[in-house]
Design a protein around this motif. Sequence first.
Motif, PDB file in Angstrom:
ATOM      1  N   VAL A  44       1.016  -1.616   0.240  1.00  0.00           N
ATOM      2  CA  VAL A  44       0.279   0.544   0.341  1.00  0.00           C
ATOM      3  C   VAL A  44       0.660   1.248  -0.423  1.00  0.00           C
ATOM      4  CG1 VAL A  44      -1.694   0.787   1.766  1.00  0.00           C
ATOM      5  CG2 VAL A  44      -1.917  -1.255   1.037  1.00  0.00           C
ATOM      6  N   LEU A  48       1.394   2.855  -3.811  1.00  0.00           N
ATOM      7  CA  LEU A  48       0.311   3.773  -4.199  1.00  0.00           C
ATOM      8  C   LEU A  48       0.430   5.045  -3.746  1.00  0.00           C
ATOM      9  CD1 LEU A  48      -2.704   1.582  -3.332  1.00  0.00           C
ATOM     10  CD2 LEU A  48      -1.888   1.733  -4.629  1.00  0.00           C
ATOM     11  N   VAL A 271      -7.352   1.315  -8.426  1.00  0.00           N
ATOM     12  CA  VAL A 271      -6.150   1.089  -7.559  1.00  0.00           C
ATOM     13  C   VAL A 271      -6.245   2.726  -6.539  1.00  0.00           C
ATOM     14  CG1 VAL A 271      -4.214   1.304  -6.978  1.00  0.00           C
ATOM     15  CG2 VAL A 271      -4.521   0.134  -9.096  1.00  0.00           C
ATOM     16  N   ARG A 413      -5.314  -4.979  -2.918  1.00  0.00           N
ATOM     17  CA  ARG A 413      -3.832  -5.015  -2.870  1.00  0.00           C
ATOM     18  C   ARG A 413      -3.252  -5.850  -2.543  1.00  0.00           C
ATOM     19  NH1 ARG A 413      -7.339  -1.737  -4.805  1.00  0.00           N
ATOM     20  NH2 ARG A 413      -6.502  -3.213  -6.353  1.00  0.00           N
ATOM     21  N   GLU A 416      -2.583  -8.327  -5.159  1.00  0.00           N
ATOM     22  CA  GLU A 416      -2.205  -8.138  -5.640  1.00  0.00           C
ATOM     23  C   GLU A 416      -0.629  -8.491  -5.867  1.00  0.00           C
ATOM     24  OE1 GLU A 416      -2.812  -3.953  -7.102  1.00  0.00           O
ATOM     25  OE2 GLU A 416      -4.895  -4.430  -8.080  1.00  0.00           O
TER      26      GLU A 416
END
Length: 420
Positions: A44, A48, A271, A413, A416
Amino acid sequence: MTASTATSHQDRLHEAVARRRPGHSLEGPFYTDREFYDLDIAAVFGRLWLFVATEAEVPEPGDWTTVEIGPYPVVVLRDDAGGLRAFHNVCRHRGARLLGPGRGSVANLVCGYHKWTYGTDGALRHAPAQPPDFDPSCYGLKPVHVRGVGGLVFVCLADAPPADFDEVAARVEPYLLPHALREAKVAARVDLVEEGNWKLVMENNRECYHCDGHPELLRTFFPTYGYTEANLPPHLRAAHDRYLRADAEARATYERLGLPYALIEELDDRVTGFRIQRDALDLAGESFTPDGTAACRRPLGGLPTPRLGHLALHLQPNSWCHVVGDHAITFAVLPLAPGRTLLRTTWLVDPDAVEGEDYDPDTLLEVWTATNGQDARLVARAQHGVSSPAYVPGPYAPTEYQVEAFCAWYTARLREELGR
């Protein structure tokens, strides 16, 4: 860690994510265990776009502010040409921290250890006593992706930031620009360390199921948030009718002034999950104050009426903000440890507003200071509870749909990251 230990570790994480039951809270280890905290940093905060500051905190060339993103210290600054820059706050010599906590202004960034000196563009300008073949161009500060969106500053630590952020920024910015946050000034910035996992801080913000614990906020913030006609409790009917009247008036004002106000809610299917909406406030409808009247005499952006309700923006993974006619409040959530989180709250006012003349700081900060303190106590209680061996995930109420959206987004997330 041996290969077999690493595989077992990964298997445990996979299994916990796979067990996540939609409509229910996360299992305890997601909030308490170091392995999940480390995974959160990787999946995370390391990948991001993160809200970390406002442009008002770095208004002039050389102005800087620092932020800690888990183990990553970052400095955001304004370069000599007036552009936004962000760098890892680590000297390229032997790793000393360049700038300490807080905000300031510099002509150059000088390491306090061995005086390596960097320009505001990150280039190494001076390194004492180096050999003749030393190439300073190889030792500039490591850059971090940075961009401003309507006066809000975002950074991304990843080599390749999420591609959908451009679209989100283009949809969010028209809501923010009328308030001229880029030109605003900082009235206050307060850091509060909450004794809970960062996800508990975010989940707490994403619902008003607990809002009877916020008497100051509920004076102007309608208690019907999250309810529909179908699930509205009888005791909230009068408040809902009052909201409908205020909402109709607010929409007419937004239409007249050309302010975008429609709800956009894409919290868990992309996302860069986000939610934005302009909505009415109760009482005078102007600001977050005990009687709902403006806390600052000078409006943000020079808009012709203070009765604008509030613009609310939620962004995954770590932020929310509220903009009212006379000021803006931004919130950044930054993980410090599995059970400790920094909440940074910043209040912005018109650049010409004078403290003590145009606004009283105590009045400006009163509602959200009280609300933040109340939320911190609730988060600490939740952290103690999820740490108990007796804790099992419980079901969300219908009004907690944004908490479910956050957890669904969050576990996506993790999947992924674990599948890389």
